[in-house]
Design a protein around this motif. Structure first.
Motif, PDB file in Angstrom:
ATOM      1  N   PHE A   1      -3.031  24.388  24.272  1.00 29.62           N
ATOM      2  CA  PHE A   1      -3.573  24.718  25.650  1.00 29.62           C
ATOM      3  C   PHE A   1      -5.168  25.024  25.073  1.00 29.62           C
ATOM      4  CE2 PHE A   1       0.858  26.003  26.062  1.00 29.62           C
ATOM      5  CZ  PHE A   1       0.919  25.766  27.150  1.00 29.62           C
TER       6      PHE A   1
ATOM      7  N   GLN B   1      -7.221  20.632  35.444  1.00 28.01           N
ATOM      8  CA  GLN B   1      -7.077  21.969  36.296  1.00 28.01           C
ATOM      9  C   GLN B   1      -8.272  21.738  37.196  1.00 28.01           C
ATOM     10  OE1 GLN B   1      -7.090  25.161  33.866  1.00 28.01           O
ATOM     11  NE2 GLN B   1      -8.928  24.930  33.262  1.00 28.01           N
TER      12      GLN B   1
ATOM     13  N   GLY C   1     -13.180  26.503  30.800  1.00 28.24           N
ATOM     14  CA  GLY C   1     -12.051  25.999  30.415  1.00 28.24           C
ATOM     15  C   GLY C   1     -12.010  24.759  29.809  1.00 28.24           C
TER      16      GLY C   1
ATOM     17  N   SER D   1      -9.958  20.512  31.380  1.00 26.51           N
ATOM     18  CA  SER D   1      -8.737  20.054  31.108  1.00 26.51           C
ATOM     19  C   SER D   1      -7.930  21.443  30.896  1.00 26.51           C
ATOM     20  CB  SER D   1      -8.788  19.770  29.592  1.00 26.51           C
ATOM     21  OG  SER D   1      -9.316  18.177  29.669  1.00 26.51           O
ATOM     22  N   LYS D   2      -6.588  21.328  31.295  1.00 27.19           N
ATOM     23  CA  LYS D   2      -5.803  22.654  31.157  1.00 27.19           C
ATOM     24  C   LYS D   2      -4.857  22.579  29.847  1.00 27.19           C
ATOM     25  CE  LYS D   2      -1.996  24.898  33.562  1.00 27.19           C
ATOM     26  NZ  LYS D   2      -1.238  25.270  34.613  1.00 27.19           N
ATOM     27  N   GLU D   3      -4.460  21.506  29.436  1.00 25.01           N
ATOM     28  CA  GLU D   3      -3.769  21.238  28.177  1.00 25.01           C
ATOM     29  C   GLU D   3      -3.655  20.000  27.612  1.00 25.01           C
ATOM     30  OE1 GLU D   3      -0.080  22.560  29.564  1.00 25.01           O
ATOM     31  OE2 GLU D   3       0.285  20.772  30.644  1.00 25.01           O
TER      32      GLU D   3
END
Length: 65
Positions: free
Chosen positions: A12, A49, A19, A54-56
């Motif tokens: 994550f 996202q 983020g 990037s979210k993950e």
């Protein structure tokens, strides 16, 4: 016939507003640990996202059974 096993790891990212910040030291340590156990990285990609951050990061590994 060769047989393979697979493992998927999910990392994550950090940062509420910005983020997409990956802890590179943690990421490298985990990749090196997997390599030491005989796993080969075969794919690595991120999930998005809002506003393109990037979210993950998802990594897929394989090794012979």
């Amino acid at each position: 016939m060769e047989q393979w096993e697979y493992r998927t790891l999910k990392f994550f990212t950090k940062g509420f507003f910005t983020g997409g910040k990956l802890d590179v030291d943690e990421f490298d340590a985990e990749l090196n640990a997997m390599g030491s156990d005989g796993w080969e990285l075969i794919s690595c990609f991120d999930t998005s996202q809002h506003q393109g951050s990037s979210k993950e990061v998802i990594c897929v590994f394989k090794r012979r059974k």
